[in-house]
Design an enzyme around this catalytic site. Structure first.
Site, PDB file in Angstrom:
ATOM      1  CG  HIS A   1      13.557  -0.849 -10.066  1.00  0.00           C
ATOM      2  ND1 HIS A   1      13.453  -0.245 -11.302  1.00  0.00           N
ATOM      3  CD2 HIS A   1      12.329  -0.733  -9.498  1.00  0.00           C
ATOM      4  CE1 HIS A   1      12.229   0.220 -11.462  1.00  0.00           C
ATOM      5  NE2 HIS A   1      11.518  -0.064 -10.376  1.00  0.00           N
TER       6      HIS A   1
ATOM      7  CD  GLU B   1       8.658  -3.631  -9.911  1.00  0.00           C
ATOM      8  OE1 GLU B   1       7.750  -2.888  -9.526  1.00  0.00           O
ATOM      9  OE2 GLU B   1       9.814  -3.225 -10.083  1.00  0.00           O
TER      10      GLU B   1
HETATM   11  C1  PEP Z   1       8.389   0.610  -9.942  1.00  0.00           C
HETATM   12  O1  PEP Z   1       9.086   1.623  -9.954  1.00  0.00           O
HETATM   13  O2  PEP Z   1       8.820  -0.437  -9.423  1.00  0.00           O
HETATM   14  C2  PEP Z   1       7.063   0.646 -10.550  1.00  0.00           C
HETATM   15  C3  PEP Z   1       6.327  -0.432 -10.527  1.00  0.00           C
HETATM   16  O3  PEP Z   1       6.697   1.836 -11.135  1.00  0.00           O
HETATM   17  P1  PEP Z   1       5.223   2.202 -11.709  1.00  0.00           P
HETATM   18  O4  PEP Z   1       4.234   1.867 -10.617  1.00  0.00           O
HETATM   19  O5  PEP Z   1       5.292   3.659 -11.981  1.00  0.00           O
HETATM   20  O6  PEP Z   1       5.000   1.363 -12.907  1.00  0.00           O
END
Ligand code: PEP
Length: 241
Positions: free
Chosen positions: A92, A162
């Site tokens: 992450h 992400e």
């Molecule tokens: C995450 O913690 O992986 C995330 C995507 O957070 P958020 O949805 O708050 O952007």
């Protein structure tokens, strides 16, 4: 099968967990979605019991890179397994940024998880600067190559794309970028492993706006932080799927 995975980060305490499950009891979550929640490890054992009773997966948010021994403050993969983890986040961006985790450490963690029969949910993505410099594909390729360098079989791995600049910021990647980058991740996996795996999108997913993301055919679900703390919001996203 689509996946909807919550990441409760370090943002929830006993009272909020109890409230989530109270609301959950009154909610009708759509079927044919695999649900999971990544829980702070101190709450994993109690939470895993309730999650599993309802057919949801229980997840950790971090794991030690070592198997066992003198690593004060860490939780091993075997410990996570003993308290009910089915999967665990790894890589992450918050761990990369605040705890200096590099791809080599992440690779060790993936190995520990697989050895203990826990699905790694590997997070990859570019920073804002990398995005602006049009380096996204290069970054994704490096992360995939290094994090999965010695992995023989990816069948038990899930990936979340992400973009770092979209996490917790309220900014979401465009449909075009999500599609291009998730397709690219799948191409890389196909080439390296002869198969692909579920690839989720993560980054400020909220109810209402998430429907557009789930319409993209290569998106296999979402990893949700902020909007997963409240059962009604999480349900709203599930209904968008
Ligand atoms: C995450 O913690 O992986 C995330 C995507 O957070 P958020 O949805 O708050 O952007």
């Amino acid at each position: 099968m689509k996946y909807l995975i919550a990441n409760w980060k370090m943002s929830i305490y006993n009272a909020q967990i109890d409230q989530f499950f109270k609301d959950f009891k009154r909610s009708q979550f759509p079927l044919n979605i695999t649900y999971g929640v990544s829980v702070p490890s101190v709450y994993l054992q109690k939470t895993a019991l309730t999650l599993k009773k309802n057919g949801w997966l229980a997840g950790g948010q971090n794991v030690a890179f070592a198997e066992s021994g003198a690593y004060t403050g860490e939780n091993s993969a075997k410990m996570l397994k003993e308290v009910g983890a089915d999967f665990c986040l790894v890589g992450h961006s918050e761990r990369r940024t605040y705890f200096n985790e590099d791809n080599q450490t992440i690779n060790k963690k993936i190995n520990r998880l697989l050895n203990n029969d826990i699905k790694p949910l590997l997070c990859i993505g570019e920073t804002l600067q990398e995005y602006e410099n049009k380096q996204t594909k290069k970054v994704l390729l490096k992360q995939l190559k290094e994090c999965l360098c010695d992995i023989k079989d990816v069948s038990n791995i899930i990936i979340a794309y992400e973009p770092v600049w979209a996490i917790g910021t309220g900014k979401t990647a465009s449909v075009k970028d999500i599609k291009t980058n998730i397709q690219y991740i799948k191409q890389v996996l196909q080439k390296k492993f002869g198969k692909t795996v579920p690839v989720l999108y993560g980054g400020s997913v909220k109810p209402g706006m998430s429907a557009d993301i789930f319409k993209i055919d290569c998106v296999d679900g979402a990893l949700v932080g902020g909007a997963s703390l409240n059962c009604a919001d999480f349900l709203g996203i599930a209904k968008d799927m």
